[in-house]
Design a protein around this motif. Structure first.
Motif, short mmCIF file in Angstrom:
data_model
loop_
_atom_site.label_atom_id
_atom_site.label_comp_id
_atom_site.label_asym_id
_atom_site.label_seq_id
_atom_site.Cartn_x
_atom_site.Cartn_y
_atom_site.Cartn_z
N GLU A 90 -12.51 1.48 -17.54
CA GLU A 90 -11.38 0.59 -17.79
C GLU A 90 -11.13 0.50 -19.29
O GLU A 90 -12.07 0.49 -20.09
N TRP A 92 -8.91 -2.02 -21.73
CA TRP A 92 -8.10 -3.21 -21.88
C TRP A 92 -7.54 -3.26 -23.30
O TRP A 92 -8.25 -2.96 -24.27
N GLU A 121 -3.89 -7.16 -22.35
CA GLU A 121 -3.18 -6.20 -21.51
C GLU A 121 -4.15 -5.56 -20.54
O GLU A 121 -5.16 -4.98 -20.95
N GLU A 122 -3.85 -5.65 -19.26
CA GLU A 122 -4.72 -5.09 -18.23
C GLU A 122 -4.71 -3.56 -18.32
O GLU A 122 -3.77 -2.96 -18.85
N GLY A 126 -5.12 0.16 -13.69
CA GLY A 126 -5.60 -0.90 -12.80
C GLY A 126 -7.10 -1.10 -12.96
O GLY A 126 -7.80 -0.31 -13.60
N ARG A 127 -7.58 -2.15 -12.39
CA ARG A 127 -9.02 -2.46 -12.49
C ARG A 127 -9.81 -1.50 -11.61
O ARG A 127 -9.46 -1.25 -10.46
N TYR A 154 -11.86 -11.29 -16.37
CA TYR A 154 -11.48 -10.97 -14.99
C TYR A 154 -10.91 -12.21 -14.30
O TYR A 154 -11.54 -12.83 -13.45
N GLU A 156 -6.99 -13.86 -12.72
CA GLU A 156 -5.67 -13.47 -12.26
C GLU A 156 -4.65 -13.80 -13.35
O GLU A 156 -4.68 -14.88 -13.93
N ARG A 157 -3.77 -12.86 -13.62
CA ARG A 157 -2.73 -13.06 -14.62
C ARG A 157 -1.37 -12.83 -13.95
O ARG A 157 -1.10 -11.74 -13.46
N ASP A 232 4.98 -4.97 -12.95
CA ASP A 232 3.90 -5.00 -13.92
C ASP A 232 4.15 -3.91 -14.96
O ASP A 232 4.28 -2.74 -14.61
#
Length: 382
Positions: A90, A92, A121-122, A126-127, A154, A156-157, A232
């Motif tokens: 990941e 970020w 920024e995610e 994606g995760r 981690y 929810e945004r 998104d």
């Protein structure tokens, strides 16, 4: 139906432009003719506070944590890399990051807990499905150190959508009807844009909150679906012409990206990343040529490098960290090799102000050259 080479088609009197899918495209819910309201200029991510636990800081982060209590130290744009014990999975983004607090770590007095305020920024992909112990490492250009965990990451945004969007001419498949008839809170899907031949080009994540479902203006049994949950990372308005260029297929000429603004070039690189070669064995040696004629910004530099290694529409990173990852392998070309950079002075002049150290540090162009040479690349500037 789907043809054997991975392209999509349908037997209707207008082009197929989008797929609505889930699970990386494995579950296709619908084919759609168009999408209205997809493009929108970005809104900066709201600032959040993250606590980096058990940090072993390096470089500018070490300097920041050594400042007196209460001192706020600006770090700028950072990347947080998260992975397992084998590899990162990941990435970020931390925008306009400031160190706002620091304290000794409760787990080890030799380590420090660092509070950073930034826009989060995610990951674009994606995760990831991460199991076991996670590894966290902060980067500016080089590593700023590792830490044991990150509080507040981690969560929810939910960003309020700037505008609803409407999928035009969607096939009412059983999967799509099931999703619309029994929506789940937080449900999302991927909207894949296709090129003229039906080849997947790029994608965005959609929140599946249907405000209205009606018979399509295109007629037949098709539906028009208005989604109120937003997109998104919506492509900016200036990305529209870039998508249209790739809609004609993978570019067949060098420097097609050159006519776009900096923002458009960034979107070009995102599409190039999605279309990069996968599963290709890394090769070293040989000579590659960079056409530096149009390298007037950082994204242009990476567009030109990608095409030097992989031809029109090629990818070899879009910023410092992803460029560094490419040098480490996995995209088809690895050092050592020879890189002949034509019209290098254009990039040198254009990026003269792109420096992190205002007291005489190297420019972004110079750092790219130095990093190449550090990996054993012979760089000839012409």
């Amino acid at each position: 139906m789907q043809v054997e080479d991975g392209r999509w088609s349908w037997e209707r009197g207008f082009p197929l432009r989008y797929l609505l899918a889930a699970d990386g495209g494995e579950q296709v819910w619908s084919r759609c003719a168009d999408a209205e309201g997809l493009f929108a200029d970005p809104v900066p991510a709201p600032r959040e506070r993250l606590t980096f636990l058990g940090c072993d800081p390096a470089g500018p982060l070490r300097n920041a944590v050594e400042q007196p209590a209460g001192a706020v130290v600006r770090l700028g744009e950072l990347c947080l890399e998260v992975g397992n014990e084998k590899r990162p999975l990941e990435w970020w983004g931390l925008n306009d990051a400031d160190v706002v607090d620091r304290r000794p770590s409760g787990s080890d007095p030799a380590l420090v807990d660092v509070v950073i305020e930034a826009g989060v920024e995610e990951p674009e992909e994606g995760r990831a499905e991460l199991t076991g112990q996670r590894r966290f490492e902060l980067f500016e250009k080089d590593s700023l150190g590792t830490c044991e965990g990150v509080e507040g990451l981690y969560v929810e945004r939910y960003g309020a959508p700037e505008q609803p969007m409407t999928l035009i001419g969607c096939e009412p498949t059983e999967r799509l009807r099931a999703v619309l008839d029994a929506p789940e809170p937080g449900a999302a899907a991927e909207l894949w844009a296709l090129d003229r031949s039906g080849r997947p080009m790029t994608s965005r994540i959609l929140a599946l909150e249907a405000g209205e479902v009606r018979p399509s203006v295109l007629g037949g049994d098709l539906l028009d679906i208005t989604l109120t949950g937003g997109v998104d990372d919506p492509p900016p308005l200036l990305a529209g012409p870039v998508w249209e260029a790739w809609y004609e297929g993978v570019p067949d000429a060098l420097n097609e990206w050159a006519r776009f603004t900096t923002e458009g070039r960034h979107e070009w690189l995102k599409i190039a990343f999605r279309n990069r070669s996968r599963g290709r064995a890394d090769e070293s040696g040989g000579t590659y040529h960079v056409d530096g004629t149009h390298v007037t910004d950082g994204y242009g530099l990476h567009c030109a490098l990608g095409e030097a290694f992989h031809g029109p529409g090629g990818y070899y990173g879009m910023d410092w960290q992803s460029f560094n990852d490419c040098l480490g392998g996995g995209v088809g070309v690895v050092p050592p090799f020879t890189l002949v950079w034509h019209d290098a002075e254009t990039a040198r002049r254009a990026l003269a102000g792109a420096v992190e150290d205002l007291e005489g540090g190297p420019t972004y162009f110079e750092e790219i050259v130095q990093r190449l040479e550090g990996y054993g690349v012979v760089v000839e500037l012409r």
